[in-house]
Each structure stands twice: as structure tokens, then as C-alpha cells.
Design a protein around this motif. Structure first.
Motif, PDB file in Angstrom:
ATOM      1  N   CYS A  36      30.277  68.088 -62.106  1.00 15.86           N
ATOM      2  CA  CYS A  36      30.270  67.640 -63.493  1.00 15.86           C
ATOM      3  C   CYS A  36      29.982  68.840 -64.366  1.00 15.86           C
ATOM      4  O   CYS A  36      28.869  69.373 -64.344  1.00 15.86           O
ATOM      5  N   ALA A  37      30.971  69.255 -65.128  1.00 13.34           N
ATOM      6  CA  ALA A  37      30.841  70.416 -65.997  1.00 13.34           C
ATOM      7  C   ALA A  37      30.598  69.972 -67.433  1.00 13.34           C
ATOM      8  O   ALA A  37      31.398  69.225 -67.997  1.00 13.34           O
TER       9      ALA A  37
ATOM     10  N   MET B 266      19.814  65.089 -65.769  1.00 11.83           N
ATOM     11  CA  MET B 266      21.200  64.730 -65.515  1.00 11.83           C
ATOM     12  C   MET B 266      21.230  63.790 -64.317  1.00 11.83           C
ATOM     13  O   MET B 266      20.317  63.812 -63.483  1.00 11.83           O
ATOM     14  N   GLY B 267      22.267  62.993 -64.233  1.00 12.63           N
ATOM     15  CA  GLY B 267      22.335  62.057 -63.130  1.00 12.63           C
ATOM     16  C   GLY B 267      23.746  61.627 -62.803  1.00 12.63           C
ATOM     17  O   GLY B 267      24.684  61.831 -63.583  1.00 12.63           O
TER      18      GLY B 267
ATOM     19  N   SER C 216      19.436  61.577 -59.613  1.00 14.72           N
ATOM     20  CA  SER C 216      19.123  62.256 -60.857  1.00 14.72           C
ATOM     21  C   SER C 216      18.365  63.534 -60.570  1.00 14.72           C
ATOM     22  O   SER C 216      17.763  63.694 -59.506  1.00 14.72           O
ATOM     23  N   ILE C 217      18.383  64.439 -61.540  1.00 12.26           N
ATOM     24  CA  ILE C 217      17.685  65.705 -61.398  1.00 12.26           C
ATOM     25  C   ILE C 217      17.212  66.162 -62.764  1.00 12.26           C
ATOM     26  O   ILE C 217      17.941  66.092 -63.754  1.00 12.26           O
ATOM     27  N   THR C 218      15.972  66.616 -62.846  1.00  9.90           N
ATOM     28  CA  THR C 218      15.411  67.092 -64.098  1.00  9.90           C
ATOM     29  C   THR C 218      15.748  68.559 -64.303  1.00  9.90           C
ATOM     30  O   THR C 218      16.300  69.226 -63.432  1.00  9.90           O
ATOM     31  N   SER C 219      15.395  69.070 -65.476  1.00  7.81           N
ATOM     32  CA  SER C 219      15.635  70.478 -65.764  1.00  7.81           C
ATOM     33  C   SER C 219      14.833  71.393 -64.846  1.00  7.81           C
ATOM     34  O   SER C 219      15.220  72.540 -64.623  1.00  7.81           O
ATOM     35  N   ALA C 220      13.729  70.890 -64.319  1.00  2.00           N
ATOM     36  CA  ALA C 220      12.890  71.652 -63.404  1.00  2.00           C
ATOM     37  C   ALA C 220      13.327  71.530 -61.951  1.00  2.00           C
ATOM     38  O   ALA C 220      12.761  72.191 -61.080  1.00  2.00           O
TER      39      ALA C 220
ATOM     40  N   ARG D 193      21.974  71.300 -59.473  1.00  2.00           N
ATOM     41  CA  ARG D 193      22.523  71.748 -60.752  1.00  2.00           C
ATOM     42  C   ARG D 193      22.491  73.263 -60.829  1.00  2.00           C
ATOM     43  O   ARG D 193      21.616  73.918 -60.254  1.00  2.00           O
ATOM     44  N   ASP D 194      23.450  73.804 -61.554  1.00  2.00           N
ATOM     45  CA  ASP D 194      23.525  75.228 -61.837  1.00  2.00           C
ATOM     46  C   ASP D 194      23.344  75.364 -63.339  1.00  2.00           C
ATOM     47  O   ASP D 194      24.278  75.136 -64.108  1.00  2.00           O
TER      48      ASP D 194
END
Length: 121
Positions: free
Chosen positions: A22-23, A34-35, A50-54, A71-72
Motif C-alpha cells: 500500500c503506497a 496504518m492497517g 495494524s501497525i503504529t508509527s513506532a 511499513r517503510d
């Protein structure tokens, strides 16, 4: 101004693997959580991972041990590695992001249009 575009879906046999991407693009200042969500025919949309900024992650019980979300931040890209797929994983997968825009103090939620994942023999 902001778009989330999913890719990587397709047809795969049971036991196979897929990697979804997902770009996010546009006037983005930062991305918080993001999730990945999915929706099968006749069912409600559900949170998959889901994943947080951390980098803190959370998964639905049905995918734990099989899916990995990452995430990148440099590329504003979200990933979902899906292994050991079964027919119950068949659904449209949607990307979701909680974003802060450039020159804004507010956060906004954006959704991608989805990508189809079909697991079948």
C-alpha cells in the motif's frame, strides 16, 4: 491530494503466499497508524492487521502466525506478507491510514480502493 494504492493481490492456491503493498502519496506530513482490512462477500469489513508509527503491531486471531504487517516510513508504504493462505482468506483487502497533511494540525483517515485476494484450487 492523498491517495492510498494497494497492489499485490491475485489468485493463489491454498498454502501459498502473497505480499500486499500500500503506497501512500500526496501532501503527507506524517503517517500515524496504518492497517489492513478485508471484506468477503456477504460479510462486514474486518481489521486484519495494524501497525503504529513506532512499529507496534496487532493482528486478528485468524491470521496470527501466518500474516506479517510492516511499513517503510521512508517510502510511505505499508506491507502485508501473507503465508499459509486458505480459502477463508479470500476477500478484498483494503489499506487504511491515519495521516497528518502538510500545513495542517489535523489528522485524516484515508482508504484505498482495495485489491482482490482469491485463495482457491
Amino acid at each position: 491530494q492523498v491517495q492510498l494504492v494497494e497492489s499485490g493481490g491475485g489468485l493463489v492456491q491454498p498454502g501459498g503466499s502473497l505480499r500486499l503493498s500500500c503506497a501512500a502519496s500526496g501532501t503527507i506530513f506524517s503517517i500515524n497508524a496504518m492497517g489492513w482490512y478485508r471484506q468477503a462477500p456477504g460479510k462486514q469489513r474486518e481489521l486484519v492487521a495494524s501497525i503504529t508509527s513506532a512499529g507496534s503491531t496487532d493482528y486478528a486471531d485468524s491470521v496470527k502466525g501466518r500474516f506479517t504487517v510492516s511499513r517503510d516510513n521512508a517510502k510511505n508504504t505499508l506491507y502485508l506478507q501473507m503465508n499459509s493462505l486458505n480459502p477463508e482468506d479470500t476477500a478484498v483487502y483494503y489499506c487504511n491510514g491515519d495521516l497528518k497533511l502538510i500545513n495542517s494540525n489535523f489528522n485524516y483517515v484515508f482508504w484505498g480502493r482495495g485489491t482482490q485476494v482469491t485463495v482457491s484450487s
